[in-house]
Design a protein around this motif. Sequence first.
Motif, PDB file in Angstrom:
ATOM      1  N   TRP A  21       0.844  -1.195   0.000  1.00 10.57           N
ATOM      2  CA  TRP A  21       0.000   0.000   0.000  1.00 10.57           C
ATOM      3  C   TRP A  21       0.885   1.254   0.000  1.00 10.57           C
ATOM      4  N   PRO A  22       0.522   2.308  -0.752  1.00  9.13           N
ATOM      5  CA  PRO A  22      -0.721   2.534  -1.500  1.00  9.13           C
ATOM      6  C   PRO A  22      -0.646   2.094  -2.963  1.00  9.13           C
ATOM      7  N   GLU A  23       0.339   1.256  -3.292  1.00  7.29           N
ATOM      8  CA  GLU A  23       0.462   0.766  -4.659  1.00  7.29           C
ATOM      9  C   GLU A  23      -0.673  -0.212  -4.963  1.00  7.29           C
ATOM     10  N   ASN A  24      -0.923  -0.431  -6.250  1.00  8.17           N
ATOM     11  CA  ASN A  24      -1.919  -1.407  -6.683  1.00  8.17           C
ATOM     12  C   ASN A  24      -1.185  -2.521  -7.409  1.00  8.17           C
ATOM     13  N   SER A  33      -5.386  -7.261   2.375  1.00 11.14           N
ATOM     14  CA  SER A  33      -6.536  -8.041   2.854  1.00 11.14           C
ATOM     15  C   SER A  33      -6.160  -8.912   4.047  1.00 11.14           C
ATOM     16  N   LEU A  34      -5.020  -9.581   3.971  1.00 14.33           N
ATOM     17  CA  LEU A  34      -4.591 -10.435   5.082  1.00 14.33           C
ATOM     18  C   LEU A  34      -4.316  -9.618   6.337  1.00 14.33           C
ATOM     19  N   ILE A  35      -3.623  -8.498   6.180  1.00 18.67           N
ATOM     20  CA  ILE A  35      -3.263  -7.688   7.345  1.00 18.67           C
ATOM     21  C   ILE A  35      -4.507  -7.092   7.993  1.00 18.67           C
ATOM     22  N   ARG A  36      -5.500  -6.741   7.202  1.00 21.12           N
ATOM     23  CA  ARG A  36      -6.762  -6.265   7.782  1.00 21.12           C
ATOM     24  C   ARG A  36      -7.322  -7.292   8.757  1.00 21.12           C
ATOM     25  N   GLU A  37      -7.280  -8.561   8.364  1.00 19.86           N
ATOM     26  CA  GLU A  37      -7.802  -9.617   9.236  1.00 19.86           C
ATOM     27  C   GLU A  37      -6.879  -9.862  10.426  1.00 19.86           C
ATOM     28  N   PHE A  38      -5.557  -9.806  10.213  1.00 19.76           N
ATOM     29  CA  PHE A  38      -4.614  -9.967  11.324  1.00 19.76           C
ATOM     30  C   PHE A  38      -4.846  -8.891  12.378  1.00 19.76           C
ATOM     31  N   ARG A  39      -5.009  -7.658  11.915  1.00 19.97           N
ATOM     32  CA  ARG A  39      -5.202  -6.550  12.844  1.00 19.97           C
ATOM     33  C   ARG A  39      -6.543  -6.682  13.571  1.00 19.97           C
ATOM     34  N   ALA A  40      -7.564  -7.155  12.880  1.00 19.06           N
ATOM     35  CA  ALA A  40      -8.861  -7.353  13.532  1.00 19.06           C
ATOM     36  C   ALA A  40      -8.772  -8.391  14.645  1.00 19.06           C
ATOM     37  N   ALA A  41      -7.809  -9.318  14.524  1.00 16.39           N
ATOM     38  CA  ALA A  41      -7.595 -10.333  15.561  1.00 16.39           C
ATOM     39  C   ALA A  41      -6.672  -9.840  16.673  1.00 16.39           C
ATOM     40  N   GLY A  42      -6.228  -8.579  16.580  1.00 16.95           N
ATOM     41  CA  GLY A  42      -5.392  -8.010  17.625  1.00 16.95           C
ATOM     42  C   GLY A  42      -3.903  -8.186  17.421  1.00 16.95           C
ATOM     43  N   TRP A  43      -3.494  -8.667  16.244  1.00 12.50           N
ATOM     44  CA  TRP A  43      -2.075  -8.868  15.983  1.00 12.50           C
ATOM     45  C   TRP A  43      -1.396  -7.550  15.624  1.00 12.50           C
ATOM     46  N   GLN A  44      -0.100  -7.492  15.902  1.00 14.69           N
ATOM     47  CA  GLN A  44       0.728  -6.350  15.514  1.00 14.69           C
ATOM     48  C   GLN A  44       1.468  -6.708  14.217  1.00 14.69           C
ATOM     49  N   VAL A  45       1.511  -5.776  13.282  1.00 13.75           N
ATOM     50  CA  VAL A  45       2.150  -6.028  11.993  1.00 13.75           C
ATOM     51  C   VAL A  45       3.092  -4.886  11.661  1.00 13.75           C
ATOM     52  N   ASP A  46       4.349  -5.238  11.384  1.00 18.48           N
ATOM     53  CA  ASP A  46       5.352  -4.293  10.891  1.00 18.48           C
ATOM     54  C   ASP A  46       5.702  -4.694   9.466  1.00 18.48           C
ATOM     55  N   ALA A  47       5.628  -3.763   8.539  1.00 20.29           N
ATOM     56  CA  ALA A  47       5.942  -4.038   7.139  1.00 20.29           C
ATOM     57  C   ALA A  47       7.166  -3.243   6.720  1.00 20.29           C
ATOM     58  N   LYS A  74       1.822   4.981   9.515  1.00 18.38           N
ATOM     59  CA  LYS A  74       0.703   4.088   9.793  1.00 18.38           C
ATOM     60  C   LYS A  74       0.049   3.644   8.494  1.00 18.38           C
ATOM     61  N   GLY A  75      -0.246   2.368   8.392  1.00 17.64           N
ATOM     62  CA  GLY A  75      -0.955   1.852   7.246  1.00 17.64           C
ATOM     63  C   GLY A  75      -2.460   1.949   7.426  1.00 17.64           C
ATOM     64  N   PRO A  76      -3.231   1.557   6.427  1.00 14.70           N
ATOM     65  CA  PRO A  76      -4.682   1.717   6.480  1.00 14.70           C
ATOM     66  C   PRO A  76      -5.370   0.867   7.534  1.00 14.70           C
ATOM     67  N   HIS A  77      -4.707  -0.179   8.030  1.00 16.67           N
ATOM     68  CA  HIS A  77      -5.324  -1.062   9.015  1.00 16.67           C
ATOM     69  C   HIS A  77      -4.652  -0.959  10.382  1.00 16.67           C
ATOM     70  N   GLY A  78      -3.809   0.065  10.556  1.00 16.94           N
ATOM     71  CA  GLY A  78      -3.114   0.235  11.820  1.00 16.94           C
ATOM     72  C   GLY A  78      -1.765  -0.444  11.876  1.00 16.94           C
ATOM     73  N   GLU A  79      -1.353  -1.088  10.787  1.00 14.88           N
ATOM     74  CA  GLU A  79      -0.012  -1.658  10.719  1.00 14.88           C
ATOM     75  C   GLU A  79       1.022  -0.528  10.648  1.00 14.88           C
ATOM     76  N   VAL A  80       2.245  -0.814  11.026  1.00 18.07           N
ATOM     77  CA  VAL A  80       3.315   0.180  10.962  1.00 18.07           C
ATOM     78  C   VAL A  80       4.221  -0.170   9.786  1.00 18.07           C
ATOM     79  N   ILE A  81       4.423   0.798   8.907  1.00 25.43           N
ATOM     80  CA  ILE A  81       5.202   0.590   7.680  1.00 25.43           C
ATOM     81  C   ILE A  81       6.514   1.340   7.791  1.00 25.43           C
ATOM     82  N   LEU A  82       7.620   0.621   7.653  1.00 24.55           N
ATOM     83  CA  LEU A  82       8.937   1.245   7.597  1.00 24.55           C
ATOM     84  C   LEU A  82       9.376   1.277   6.139  1.00 24.55           C
TER      85      LEU A  82
END
Length: 412
Positions: A21-24, A33-47, A74-82
Amino acid sequence: MSQSEKSGKRTRIMLLAHSYWPENSPPQRRWSSLIREFRAAGWQVDAVVPVAHFPQGTRTLPREVAGTMFRSQKGPHGEVILRIPYLPHGGNFHPARLIDQLFSAAMSIPAGIFWRRPDAVIVTAPSLPILVAGYVVARVRRVPLIVEMRDAWPDLARDARLVKGNVKSSIERVVEAIQFRADVVIAVTQGFAETLRARGVKNVVTVSNGLDVDSVPSFEAPALDKETLEVLYLGNHGQSQRLDAVIRASALVGSGMHLHMVGHGTHRPALIKLAAELNAPVTFHDSLHGKDVLDRYKSADSCIVSLRDDWKSFEATVPSKTYEVLAIGRHITAIVRGEAARIVNDADAGDVVSWKPEAIAELWRELAADRSRLDAGTSGRDWVRAHANYPVLAAKYMRVIDSVTGKVGVDA
């Protein structure tokens, strides 16, 4: 609910990818899509990903969206992007694009090593340099490595003859060595998973591509009284698709149809030239996004899914667009074989045809003569909901991650 969520421990994963993101792009669509579900489950994601520059090869978006190198956002689902640096290039020029991927992969190593420690590192190919970066980061951080093969590498490199001689052998050895040393290898098709197991890779799990079914509409069947058959190809115009066949087929059908080609790729200029030489009924469109994509799908009678038939690795490859077309309820002109052909047939969503302009043209003539065959119904959407719906896929992926972090077992 994953085992880590039940235990109250917030799992943290680190994703290394060459596009996000934000590329297509295919990895962006899958991982958003996967990270949206990971974050909904309370997981932390660093990209750990490059500053957004796909597909143009240079940054075209504002810095606050595309990112700034070595700074997090911050990414669209609350993930942190470096964001890591990239080398500007012309987009379709393969050597320059490979150099860019090598450079960004090298920059991913210190970024991944000196950032927060994850519970597991996930690296997604087919960007081969990023595989090496993911392996190094996981070993230095002493955490499990999950290697995701979204294409059939190194088999695809062998089919495409991207490199020759000893260099080719070296690339194959590196890819296979990382696959053997990974804690889990994720394949996106059953066929390639079986190929990896036959090769001796021990822990292989299939988590296919897909989409969130509820995020896309289901269209009514095309009108029966249209005079012109509208056929759509939406995707990459590259070596893997070999789209000259559909251009030649449209020229054989002539004025009874209209072929729309949407997207970009290395072969696009040659395809435009071929269409002009044959006076084919083809219109080329720039890449589309969001509502424009849905509008184009809605106006189509049949949508093309195509992979060249002379590369054996494509028997275990399913173009990601297949799931999208299945879900919206459009008839598929499937110029594929192997697993992709089986899915179209199982979903009863279209016609599988050989990679010959005459055969493709004959199918389109038949569809134009009997437009009732264009009604794909809801069987394709039902198939996607059962087999390739991202909430279901993400739950399986989380079980895989739990398995390598010692929390729970996983079935392939």
